[in-house]
Motif scaffolding. Structure first.
Motif: not given
Length: 188
Positions: A28, A109, A153-154
């Motif tokens: 994150t 991201y 979040e990725e």
């Protein structure tokens, strides 16, 4: 009916418990709500008319600038809007995309953000306007102050998956098979 021994059920249950936290703990990108990050516009911004407005301007973070409390990854683009308000240029940020690289891996991201531009002295808006418009050169650094915490979040990285397939040993990767042994076309 096939009976599965309790030991196998217990082992598979424990294995499942170990897998769940890994899936839930994705990377994150986090920045607190009171963070101040240094930025520049990517292209010179020129609002030629009084009260002018420009939507979807592009900003990039600047590392190591005095007064900034936090930094974003080097490879980020922030999308925002700019409008003249008297002698000040008001810039608000609404979305960002960042790529953080480490070795051969990269994390992506992409999400929304809420931030506004401030001068280095903490005053709201940028003092770059005169009668008739505003000019903000791309080399001028200003601060964006986040209005709320940022936690993105990725994202999935399809290129990383393709590269992993190419790296598979012995040419077993789908994208990198071992070529068949053939004679060269010129040797006939």
């Amino acid at each position: 009916m096939i009976k599965i021994p309790d030991a196998i059920l217990s082992a598979s249950g424990v294995a499942l418990l170990f897998l769940l936290p890994l899936a839930a703990s994705a990377n994150t990108l986090s920045v607190p709500g009171d963070a101040v990050v240094a930025f520049q516009v990517i292209d010179d911004l020129d609002l030629a008319e009084e009260g002018g407005r420009r939507d979807d301007i592009l900003l990039r973070p600047v590392s190591g600038h005095e007064g900034a409390t936090h930094e974003l990854p080097d490879y980020c683009v922030v999308v925002g809007d700019a409008r003249q308000d008297g002698d000040r240029l008001r810039i608000t940020a609404k979305a960002l995309t960042c790529v953080e690289t480490e070795g051969g891996d990269s994390d992506i991201y992409n999400g929304e953000m809420s931030a506004a531009a401030y001068e280095a002295d903490g005053s709201y808006g940028l003092a770059v306007c005169e009668t008739g418009g505003c000019q903000l050169p791309s080399d001028r650094v200003f601060h964006l102050k986040l209005a709320s915490p940022l936690a993105i979040e990725e994202q999935d990285n399809p290129s990383a998956q393709i590269n992993e397939q190419r790296r598979q040993a012995d040419g077993a990767g789908v994208a990198n098979p071992i070529p068949a042994e053939r004679t060269a076309p010129d040797n006939d």
